[in-house]
Design a protein around this motif. Sequence first.
Motif, PDB file in Angstrom:
ATOM      1  N   ILE A  73      -8.044   2.266  -5.562  1.00 27.48           N
ATOM      2  CA  ILE A  73      -7.975   0.804  -5.505  1.00 27.48           C
ATOM      3  C   ILE A  73      -7.712   0.301  -6.922  1.00 27.48           C
ATOM      4  CG2 ILE A  73      -9.222  -1.340  -5.038  1.00 27.48           C
ATOM      5  CD1 ILE A  73      -8.431   0.127  -2.506  1.00 27.48           C
ATOM      6  N   ASP A 108      -4.302   1.522  -2.677  1.00 27.31           N
ATOM      7  CA  ASP A 108      -4.503   0.143  -2.211  1.00 27.31           C
ATOM      8  C   ASP A 108      -4.347   0.012  -0.702  1.00 27.31           C
ATOM      9  OD1 ASP A 108      -5.181  -0.904  -4.712  1.00 27.31           O
ATOM     10  OD2 ASP A 108      -3.094  -1.259  -5.237  1.00 27.31           O
ATOM     11  N   THR A 109      -4.771  -1.152  -0.200  1.00 31.07           N
ATOM     12  CA  THR A 109      -4.660  -1.435   1.231  1.00 31.07           C
ATOM     13  C   THR A 109      -3.954  -2.781   1.390  1.00 31.07           C
ATOM     14  OG1 THR A 109      -6.855  -2.505   1.434  1.00 31.07           O
ATOM     15  CG2 THR A 109      -6.765  -0.094   1.652  1.00 31.07           C
ATOM     16  N   LEU A 151     -15.955  -4.658  -5.406  1.00 36.47           N
ATOM     17  CA  LEU A 151     -15.864  -4.157  -4.033  1.00 36.47           C
ATOM     18  C   LEU A 151     -17.212  -4.217  -3.329  1.00 36.47           C
ATOM     19  CD1 LEU A 151     -13.474  -1.125  -4.620  1.00 36.47           C
ATOM     20  CD2 LEU A 151     -12.919  -3.244  -3.401  1.00 36.47           C
ATOM     21  N   CYS A 190     -11.702   3.957  -8.727  1.00 36.45           N
ATOM     22  CA  CYS A 190     -11.452   2.621  -9.258  1.00 36.45           C
ATOM     23  C   CYS A 190     -12.271   2.440 -10.531  1.00 36.45           C
ATOM     24  CB  CYS A 190     -11.799   1.538  -8.231  1.00 36.45           C
ATOM     25  SG  CYS A 190     -13.494   1.592  -7.627  1.00 36.45           S
ATOM     26  N   GLY A 211      -9.860  -5.092  -7.080  1.00 40.80           N
ATOM     27  CA  GLY A 211     -10.763  -5.320  -5.972  1.00 40.80           C
ATOM     28  C   GLY A 211     -10.500  -6.537  -5.117  1.00 40.80           C
ATOM     29  N   HIS A 243      -5.782  -6.701  -1.822  1.00 44.88           N
ATOM     30  CA  HIS A 243      -5.516  -5.291  -2.114  1.00 44.88           C
ATOM     31  C   HIS A 243      -6.492  -4.372  -1.378  1.00 44.88           C
ATOM     32  CE1 HIS A 243      -3.169  -6.538  -5.766  1.00 44.88           C
ATOM     33  NE2 HIS A 243      -4.012  -7.544  -5.691  1.00 44.88           N
ATOM     34  N   SER A 244      -7.717  -4.816  -1.267  1.00 45.26           N
ATOM     35  CA  SER A 244      -8.791  -3.948  -0.763  1.00 45.26           C
ATOM     36  C   SER A 244      -9.252  -4.297   0.637  1.00 45.26           C
ATOM     37  CB  SER A 244      -9.993  -4.037  -1.709  1.00 45.26           C
ATOM     38  OG  SER A 244     -10.536  -5.360  -1.709  1.00 45.26           O
ATOM     39  N   SER A 267       0.869  -1.174   0.000  1.00 41.78           N
ATOM     40  CA  SER A 267       0.000   0.000   0.000  1.00 41.78           C
ATOM     41  C   SER A 267       0.908   1.227   0.000  1.00 41.78           C
ATOM     42  CB  SER A 267      -0.895  -0.009   1.242  1.00 41.78           C
ATOM     43  OG  SER A 267      -1.644   1.180   1.332  1.00 41.78           O
ATOM     44  N   LEU A 283     -10.114  -1.766   3.450  1.00 43.49           N
ATOM     45  CA  LEU A 283     -11.100  -0.704   3.234  1.00 43.49           C
ATOM     46  C   LEU A 283     -12.155  -0.616   4.337  1.00 43.49           C
ATOM     47  CD1 LEU A 283     -11.883  -0.602  -0.603  1.00 43.49           C
ATOM     48  CD2 LEU A 283     -10.885   1.212   0.807  1.00 43.49           C
TER      49      LEU A 283
END
Length: 398
Positions: free
Chosen positions: A77, A49-50, A110, A102, A80, A84-85, A37, A88
């Motif tokens: 993002i 991203d997360t 998502l 996105c 999905g 990566h997400s 991220s 959120l």
Amino acid sequence: MSYKINDVVTWIGKIHWDFGQVLGKKLSTRIGTTYNSFLIRDEKNVLVDTVWKPLGKEFVSELKKEINLKDIDYIVITHGEVDHSGGLPDIMEEIPETPIYCTAAAISSLKGHFHKDWNFIQVKTGDELVIGERKLVFYESKMLHWPDSMFVYMTKDNILFSTDVFGQNYAVDESLLFDDCVDEEELYQRALKVYVNIFAPFSPIVKKKIQEILSLNLDIKTICPSHGVTWRKKPEYIIDKYAQWSDNYTEEQITIVYDTMRGGTGKMAQHIAEGIKQINPNMQIKLCFLGDMDNTDIITEIFKSKAILIGSPTMNNGIFPSIAGLLELIKGSKLRNKKYAAFGCYGWSGEAVKQITEELKRYKLEVVNEGIREMWDPSQDAIIRCIEFGRKFATEID
């Protein structure tokens, strides 16, 4: 945990040291991974991203040490999938109105993952987001490797956020997460393994996208993928490798992959390899015993090979279960620019070799002969036939 990519971009991801499985015990990394991220600080602050969902709360806790969450202006993002997400939900609990940029397909995925109607901003190829001295330019990369994937190019610093593309499953200390800080050969092998097991089925799309990116004449100084190291020394290296791998890539290698019940099929594999070497002593031969190897490693060896021999004993009038599963992976990987044949031992019925051959043909793969089968533990005469089969196979693939 964080480190600086440059004066503007900070890595704020997670290192998953004990991550070993991608899709089960036989589709694994065994080497850990990272969830990358990135926090961009300009006139506007952007989170790209997360992390994986189970690490979301820990991720947010550490993100707060870098920035007040309310100072995050935008979230981007690139893909999905929940590695990566996954952070959120924990972020959006605290800053629920923050815009999430996105693709249209990512909005759908998502919402499917999290069942939330957040402040989504749909973007498509060519759209731009001005964040101060820099702007983010979005490029859809459909089916690399999901329909919702996209690249993000940041001007001025010339950074490409490439989602899964150009990434690796590679867990090292955060201070070493750059291409010039790790062993080059190991980095190559880990990048190749990701390409084969994630992107090989989409090689024609990869080839087209690489050509498209090159045609834009983007000045790419740094590539930040979603997993593994950041390419800051030689970003052109991995772009070139993807161009090669996506274009019917082969090496001078034959892979012989087999499973065995009582050793007979394994003995056949050894003597077939002996025959191949007699004809072509310079050929690289990889003997892969499926019982001891991970499927992701075997598929990587198959991807590199110009020809593949698949060995199975007959069990219950059919293909040995582990080999049947491998055939599904070969089909799904769409490795068609290779030559195949089958071999195996049997006791009283011996259908496996014929069934493997039929399956390979059904997948529209090139089968060079009808294979070889031998009864029980191969006799000396059977060993001679295996050696001759290997010699013949070596001549058929040239």
